[in-house]
Design a protein around this motif. Sequence first.
Motif, PDB file in Angstrom:
ATOM      1  N   PHE A 126       1.081  -1.111   0.060  1.00  0.00           N
ATOM      2  CA  PHE A 126       0.318  -0.223   0.251  1.00  0.00           C
ATOM      3  C   PHE A 126       1.069   1.458  -0.473  1.00  0.00           C
ATOM      4  O   PHE A 126       0.659   2.199  -0.495  1.00  0.00           O
ATOM      5  N   MET A 127       2.143   1.357   0.532  1.00  0.00           N
ATOM      6  CA  MET A 127       2.415   2.999   1.085  1.00  0.00           C
ATOM      7  C   MET A 127       3.684   2.754  -0.226  1.00  0.00           C
ATOM      8  O   MET A 127       3.936   3.994  -0.998  1.00  0.00           O
ATOM      9  N   LEU A 128       3.656   1.881  -1.774  1.00  0.00           N
ATOM     10  CA  LEU A 128       4.220   1.978  -2.377  1.00  0.00           C
ATOM     11  C   LEU A 128       3.745   1.850  -3.911  1.00  0.00           C
ATOM     12  O   LEU A 128       4.060   1.896  -4.713  1.00  0.00           O
ATOM     13  N   SER A 129       2.182   1.589  -3.512  1.00  0.00           N
ATOM     14  CA  SER A 129       1.259   1.523  -4.414  1.00  0.00           C
ATOM     15  C   SER A 129       0.912   2.807  -5.472  1.00  0.00           C
ATOM     16  O   SER A 129      -0.376   2.878  -6.662  1.00  0.00           O
ATOM     17  N   GLN A 130       1.878   3.844  -5.109  1.00  0.00           N
ATOM     18  CA  GLN A 130       1.392   5.385  -5.623  1.00  0.00           C
ATOM     19  C   GLN A 130       2.642   5.988  -7.027  1.00  0.00           C
ATOM     20  O   GLN A 130       3.193   4.852  -6.997  1.00  0.00           O
ATOM     21  N   GLY A 131       2.018   6.649  -7.815  1.00  0.00           N
ATOM     22  CA  GLY A 131       3.450   7.199  -8.581  1.00  0.00           C
ATOM     23  C   GLY A 131       4.386   8.013  -8.246  1.00  0.00           C
ATOM     24  O   GLY A 131       4.016   8.122  -7.275  1.00  0.00           O
ATOM     25  N   GLY A 132       5.758   7.806  -8.729  1.00  0.00           N
ATOM     26  CA  GLY A 132       6.684   9.037  -8.060  1.00  0.00           C
ATOM     27  C   GLY A 132       6.807   9.779  -8.689  1.00  0.00           C
ATOM     28  O   GLY A 132       6.835  10.480 -10.351  1.00  0.00           O
ATOM     29  N   GLU A 133       8.047  10.660  -8.632  1.00  0.00           N
ATOM     30  CA  GLU A 133       8.772  11.739  -9.327  1.00  0.00           C
ATOM     31  C   GLU A 133       9.055  10.985 -10.203  1.00  0.00           C
ATOM     32  O   GLU A 133       8.778  11.842 -11.884  1.00  0.00           O
ATOM     33  N   PHE A 134      10.084  10.346 -10.329  1.00  0.00           N
ATOM     34  CA  PHE A 134      10.403   9.586 -12.118  1.00  0.00           C
ATOM     35  C   PHE A 134       9.788   9.270 -13.408  1.00  0.00           C
ATOM     36  O   PHE A 134      10.243   9.224 -13.688  1.00  0.00           O
ATOM     37  N   ALA A 135       7.959   9.268 -12.291  1.00  0.00           N
ATOM     38  CA  ALA A 135       7.368   9.096 -13.386  1.00  0.00           C
ATOM     39  C   ALA A 135       7.481  10.569 -14.954  1.00  0.00           C
ATOM     40  O   ALA A 135       7.186  10.501 -15.525  1.00  0.00           O
ATOM     41  N   PHE A 136       7.348  11.522 -13.531  1.00  0.00           N
ATOM     42  CA  PHE A 136       6.709  12.437 -13.823  1.00  0.00           C
ATOM     43  C   PHE A 136       8.720  13.131 -15.012  1.00  0.00           C
ATOM     44  O   PHE A 136       8.363  13.583 -16.995  1.00  0.00           O
ATOM     45  N   VAL A 137       9.411  12.417 -14.513  1.00  0.00           N
ATOM     46  CA  VAL A 137      10.910  12.678 -15.373  1.00  0.00           C
ATOM     47  C   VAL A 137      10.547  11.874 -17.186  1.00  0.00           C
ATOM     48  O   VAL A 137      11.322  12.358 -18.352  1.00  0.00           O
ATOM     49  N   LEU A 138      10.422  10.567 -16.584  1.00  0.00           N
ATOM     50  CA  LEU A 138      10.099   9.515 -17.847  1.00  0.00           C
ATOM     51  C   LEU A 138       9.596  10.393 -18.279  1.00  0.00           C
ATOM     52  O   LEU A 138       9.833   9.999 -20.199  1.00  0.00           O
ATOM     53  N   LEU A 139       8.292  10.375 -18.136  1.00  0.00           N
ATOM     54  CA  LEU A 139       6.801  11.340 -19.177  1.00  0.00           C
ATOM     55  C   LEU A 139       7.120  12.265 -19.620  1.00  0.00           C
ATOM     56  O   LEU A 139       6.844  12.324 -21.035  1.00  0.00           O
ATOM     57  N   SER A 140       7.753  12.371 -19.363  1.00  0.00           N
ATOM     58  CA  SER A 140       7.894  14.663 -19.413  1.00  0.00           C
ATOM     59  C   SER A 140       9.036  14.201 -20.799  1.00  0.00           C
ATOM     60  O   SER A 140       9.153  14.532 -21.481  1.00  0.00           O
ATOM     61  N   LEU A 141      10.009  13.757 -20.779  1.00  0.00           N
ATOM     62  CA  LEU A 141      11.251  13.389 -21.545  1.00  0.00           C
ATOM     63  C   LEU A 141      10.638  12.598 -22.736  1.00  0.00           C
ATOM     64  O   LEU A 141      11.263  13.201 -24.393  1.00  0.00           O
ATOM     65  N   ALA A 142       9.960  11.588 -22.726  1.00  0.00           N
ATOM     66  CA  ALA A 142       8.914  10.652 -23.404  1.00  0.00           C
ATOM     67  C   ALA A 142       7.670  11.608 -24.706  1.00  0.00           C
ATOM     68  O   ALA A 142       7.694  11.663 -25.639  1.00  0.00           O
ATOM     69  N   ASN A 143       7.233  12.650 -24.046  1.00  0.00           N
ATOM     70  CA  ASN A 143       6.925  13.609 -24.671  1.00  0.00           C
ATOM     71  C   ASN A 143       7.585  14.558 -25.148  1.00  0.00           C
ATOM     72  O   ASN A 143       7.345  15.617 -26.290  1.00  0.00           O
ATOM     73  N   GLN A 144       8.529  15.372 -24.652  1.00  0.00           N
ATOM     74  CA  GLN A 144       9.698  16.162 -25.335  1.00  0.00           C
ATOM     75  C   GLN A 144      10.414  15.165 -26.386  1.00  0.00           C
ATOM     76  O   GLN A 144      10.058  15.877 -28.045  1.00  0.00           O
ATOM     77  N   LEU A 145      10.618  13.821 -26.651  1.00  0.00           N
ATOM     78  CA  LEU A 145      10.470  13.359 -28.214  1.00  0.00           C
ATOM     79  C   LEU A 145       9.742  12.461 -28.443  1.00  0.00           C
ATOM     80  O   LEU A 145      10.056  11.615 -29.652  1.00  0.00           O
ATOM     81  N   ARG A 146       8.818  12.970 -28.255  1.00  0.00           N
ATOM     82  CA  ARG A 146       7.716  12.177 -30.004  1.00  0.00           C
ATOM     83  C   ARG A 146       7.804  11.280 -29.021  1.00  0.00           C
ATOM     84  O   ARG A 146       7.256  10.924 -30.189  1.00  0.00           O
TER      85      ARG A 146
END
Length: 601
Positions: free
Chosen positions: A361-381
């Motif tokens: 339960f404690m680890l079931s949320q998303g994290g800060e690195f999700a922002f990093v990966l998703l934003s990078l993937a979006n920038q790289l189209r």
Amino acid sequence: SSEASMLVPLGLDFLTFLSATVLVIPLFKSLKLSPVLGFLFSGVVLKQLGLFQDLKDTERLAELGVLFLLFEMGLELSLDRLKALAKYAFGIGSLQVLLCTGIFTAFALPAGHSIGTIFLEQVAHAPHRLVSIRSVDEAVVIGAALSMSSSAFVLQLLRERGEVTSKFGNATLGVLLFQDIAVVPFLVLLPLITTHGTDLEGASPVSLLSQLGPTALQTVAGLGALLLADRLIMKRIFEMVAQSRNSETFIALCLLTVAGTSLITQRLGLSDTMGAFLAGVLLSETSYRTQVEADIRPFKGLLLGLFFVTTGSSINLQFLQLHWQEAGWILAGLVTIKTVVVAAVGQLFGLTRSESIRTGFMLSQGGEFAFVLLSLANQLRILPTNLNQLLIIVVVLSMALTPFLAESGKVVANKLDELWPPAPRGSPSGGSGVPDPVVICGFSPAGQMVANMLESPLATPGGGGEPPAYLAFDLDPERVAAGRKAGFKVVWGDATRGAVLRAAGVDAPRAVAVCYADKESALQAVYTCRAEFPAVPIYACAADLRHAAELEEAGASRVIIRSVEAGLALGGALLGEMGASEADLAYLKRGIEETIEARTQ
């Protein structure tokens, strides 16, 4: 003037944040809600009111809060404890990342008509263009991003609840550490995919290895050089600054250590949080750990609060209003899958059923690195903008639910234990069994004598069992180094500050011995210890009668005057040589002590 005008919006944003903190956090505390939720709520409200003027610069400043949090966690981890975490990091952590990434990727495949796409279209009536996955690369990025958890939220909650050093806390921290490592290959691969036009679907393991190999070797070599340099240089620099006895310089060195190591690891291709954590681990083996932790704590608290506020401000309420059903279903799937995976895997590596469920339960949320990966993937189209925005909203909402999820895990685990009691296990290994220590403020000759006496077998009742635990503080680096080399439990730190005592883990000492040679330091230590520990006996060394009276007024339970004790010992030896009996000497000493004690009242 242009540079000054650029700083004005950031200054106003920080002023807005401080105002919100003063107004909102006490309210959430009074409602017995986590301050993290208060910061998130503040972020949402401030964004909607349009009170942030330069959110990008504020977010960059807020990222320092996460670095300080990881640095502080590293300070609390000795190399021995880090070795103990390896089982959880490479056991539970590796399986959690692999299984969650695999499951989330499987839901997103085959491209165009995956299980997840069909489900969201039919149940949540989602537009096909929004939830359709176009390629394997996109599916893997989403799977990897959602498998990460939030170090900032989880570690802050563990600290608030005092569960950092528990077995459940160790397992949680171990998984978070592995996630920090696991995100690196994805950050390296994404730019390579777009640069070389490589598709993960058609790429062979050999081709991926040939692309990752040189970068991995360069990173490992650079990291090894950093660790070696830190071990050889960092300790010497801290010794030099500590000898200056200048608190501002010491704080500046702490901030430089966090920022510098973070920047170096970032340049090596690793995360900046990994650098901050490693710097903390290296300093945890030195005598300066306690003072460093006390000095950086105010910075960490404010900047981490700012991070939570900017996280709340990243929620696009208009987009959420349009696509709340899709966000709700993805959020439910994210939390459920991660909870089940960790809860199942945890029991394979020594966790009880209850501990596994709570960790899940404690680890079931998303994290800060999700922002990093998703934003990078979006920038790289690699990832479309709308789907990127939807996933970021899901991650932010899951982070906001962290306090509720942590409490739910505790309730569910306790309920299952009531319905189906677990099989009895051996004695728990989590407790250290170390009693509350005697605190020695000042490792002067008097403090060293107290430490010697406490280590004696005669210090235990009846002469059996373990001697009482103690912890000594001193600000002379040479004296501390000599004491530690001789085997004494002494750390470099200012015991006149309550924050330093708390950073050392002193919550309820058995007793306090104030042995500072400096009058003001001794007086301030007594004031501090009496305020922090009202019921604890405080024994203090005084320089003279007047100093003894001041120490008793400050709250000392018993005061010993150094010059009087030396005089009594010398006079007793002299009279003994002249033929006085032991009984007469004892009677004479007792009478003099009573007279002096009466004069100090």
